[in-house]
Design a protein around this motif. Structure first.
Motif, short mmCIF file in Angstrom:
data_model
loop_
_atom_site.label_atom_id
_atom_site.label_comp_id
_atom_site.label_asym_id
_atom_site.label_seq_id
_atom_site.Cartn_x
_atom_site.Cartn_y
_atom_site.Cartn_z
N LEU A 1 16.92 1.16 13.80
CA LEU A 1 16.66 2.38 13.04
C LEU A 1 15.90 2.05 11.77
O LEU A 1 16.14 1.02 11.13
N TYR A 2 14.98 2.95 11.41
CA TYR A 2 14.12 2.74 10.25
C TYR A 2 14.18 3.92 9.31
O TYR A 2 14.35 5.07 9.73
N LYS A 3 14.02 3.61 8.02
CA LYS A 3 13.71 4.62 7.02
C LYS A 3 12.32 4.28 6.52
O LYS A 3 12.12 3.25 5.88
N ILE B 1 10.64 12.55 12.42
CA ILE B 1 11.39 11.51 13.13
C ILE B 1 10.49 10.87 14.18
O ILE B 1 9.95 11.57 15.05
N ASP C 1 9.64 9.95 8.41
CA ASP C 1 10.71 9.68 7.45
C ASP C 1 11.72 8.70 8.03
O ASP C 1 12.25 7.84 7.32
N PHE C 2 11.99 8.85 9.33
CA PHE C 2 12.98 8.03 10.01
C PHE C 2 12.43 7.60 11.36
O PHE C 2 11.63 8.31 11.97
N PHE D 1 22.83 8.63 9.67
CA PHE D 1 22.03 8.04 8.60
C PHE D 1 21.14 9.09 7.94
O PHE D 1 20.98 9.12 6.71
N ILE D 2 20.50 9.94 8.76
CA ILE D 2 19.63 11.00 8.20
C ILE D 2 20.44 11.91 7.28
O ILE D 2 20.03 12.23 6.16
N THR E 1 21.37 10.22 4.04
CA THR E 1 20.21 10.08 3.18
C THR E 1 19.84 11.41 2.51
O THR E 1 19.51 11.44 1.33
N LEU F 1 21.70 7.47 14.18
CA LEU F 1 20.49 8.02 13.57
C LEU F 1 20.82 9.31 12.81
O LEU F 1 20.44 9.48 11.65
N TYR G 1 13.32 5.64 15.29
CA TYR G 1 14.22 5.18 16.35
C TYR G 1 13.34 4.33 17.26
O TYR G 1 12.45 4.84 17.94
N THR H 1 19.09 16.85 16.24
CA THR H 1 18.41 16.96 14.93
C THR H 1 17.59 18.23 14.78
O THR H 1 16.85 18.37 13.80
#
Length: 458
Positions: A428-430, A398, A415-416, A451-452, A455, A448, A418, A390
């Protein structure tokens, strides 16, 4: 010998160590071994102590771990170490009751000591209903204080940004004022019960929030006639250059104001590596201004000139000197110089300090916990993999959390996220929303990143 005007606090006895008052600023760290691994905890605690650690904290998820602190204490004593042990308790006040019988200090989190686990829902309370909730805290907290009084155990009231209760969040929001009030509710009970063996911590991974909140706490304690010692730390600071610089900005700014009686530098590295960094922060804070950096501000640019021979010293000193000036708006840009440090590393430090002070983001920000006995995966290896995947995502925040205790609440700025969900399983979260649960660890970094990117394309 401190040469700055250190804030006057009471002296608190934690086993063989005194915190606050005229005592030196104490250094501490936390083990990453499972608390049921008695020998592993003993060996890691010894490494922390021999590096200069003066308190050692360990996670106590349940009564079994709290009971095992007795064996760890006995093992360290048998090896000739009387350094105080601190039990770290979340979600279960009964665990704190047990741990208080075996260790020199117990940390409780007001956000989850009595209040149910946070749901991030807005709740409405009348003033009478709110007062009833405070009474519920008193009814549970006072028996714990009596156990601590009986056994000579100190406590740490430890508030973290993002781990406030739904009750506090509903009335104050996830704000410095809410963090301070969460702490003060417990401190007022301590005063009422004449229990003074208390240290406070009030932490955030965001240095601006951390500094603002501690300053506000000091004002509120002064207003109510309290002078408890304060433990400083930037929680989930990360590792490497960024972790050191974020810690130096937050801790250093407050030490320079005379605030702070004990510190922890929270690095996602072996815990014994935190202690030398903490030592350097304290030593530099206690160095007279005449022998620190040459500093000037011209047209909003802060110029700092150094002559450090070690890169880490340069990073820490620059972050300590620049942090508060940038955060308080006295400067808006930073230029560093040091004849002993390569230009590329100087520019890297400038970028890290500007980002750590929340002024300019030039790369991703990683909010990573330092790990403890709750951590559910290899933290250092995972951070390296996530950074490699990333590193191109400029400005994206993150969070990398070893367990659910530190997420999703304490990664409030991210923002995200793990987050360790179980052995070999990742969620995983937003923001605070879990978007995928129990992913096999071997697939989680790729998921992850995917998904990032999805998004960000929306």
């Amino acid at each position: 010998m401190a040469v700055y005007n250190r804030r006057k606090t009471i002296s608190v006895r934690v086993g063989s160590t005194a915190i606050g008052g005229s005592n030196p600023i104490r250094l501490q760290s936390m083990t990453t071994t499972a608390t049921m691994d008695t020998q592993g905890c003993i060996e890691q605690a010894i490494r922390i102590i021999e590096a200069g650690g003066e308190l050692v904290r360990m996670t106590t998820q349940g009564t079994r771990e709290a009971e095992n602190m007795r064996l760890i204490r006995e093992g360290l004593t048998a090896r000739g170490y009387d350094t105080p042990l601190v039990a770290d308790v979340h979600f279960n006040p009964a665990v704190a009751d047990v741990a208080a019988r075996y260790v020199e200090k117990v940390r409780i989190n007001p956000g989850n000591y009595v209040d149910p686990a946070r749901t991030f829902k807005h709740l409405e309370y009348t003033d009478d209903e709110y007062a009833q909730e405070i009474q519920r805290i008193r009814d549970r907290f006072i028996p714990f204080l009596n156990i601590c009084r009986e056994h000579g155990t100190a406590i740490r009231i430890g508030v973290n940004h993002g781990s406030l209760s739904d009750r506090i969040m509903s009335r104050y929001g996830n704000t410095p004022a809410g963090m301070v009030e969460s702490c003060m509710e417990f401190l007022r009970i301590c005063i009422e019960q004449d229990f003074m063996n208390v240290v406070i911590s009030i932490k955030a991974s965001n240095t601006v929030v951390m500094i603002e909140t501690v300053r506000l706490l000091v004002k509120e304690m002064d207003r109510e006639g309290m002078a408890f010692p304060i433990h400083l730390g930037v929680t989930e600071a990360g590792e490497g250059e960024d972790g050191r610089i974020k810690s130096a900005i937050g801790i250093g700014a407050l030490l320079a104001e005379g605030i702070g009686d004990t510190i922890r530098v929270s690095l996602s590295e072996a815990p014994e590596r935190e202690i030398p960094v903490a030592r350097k922060l304290v030593d530099y804070a206690e160095t007279s201004a005449e022998v620190r950096a040459s500093a000037r501000i011209e047209n909003g640019v802060l110029y700092l000139d150094y002559n450090d021979s070690l890169l880490e010293d340069f990073q820490l000193h620059a972050a300590m000197d620049a942090g508060a000036l940038l955060i308080d708006g006295k400067a808006k840009e930073l230029k560093l110089s040091d004849p002993n440090i390569p230009a590329e590393q100087i520019r890297s430090a400038e970028d890290a300090i500007m980002q750590g002070a929340r002024i300019r983001f030039s790369k991703p920000e990683y909010i990573s916990c330092p790990g403890c006995g709750r951590t559910l995966y290899n933290l250092e290896e995972t951070i390296a993999r996530i950074k490699a995947a990333t590193g191109h995502l400029k400005g994206v925040k993150i969070a990398i959390m070893g367990c659910i205790v530190n997420g999703p609440g304490e990664m409030a700025d991210a923002d995200f996220g793990y987050v360790g969900a179980g052995r070999g399983k990742i969620s995983l979260y937003k923001g605070k929303e879990c978007i995928e649960k129990n992913i096999p660890e071997e697939n989680a970094v790729d998921r992850l990143l995917k998904f990032i990117e999805e998004t960000m394309r929306k």
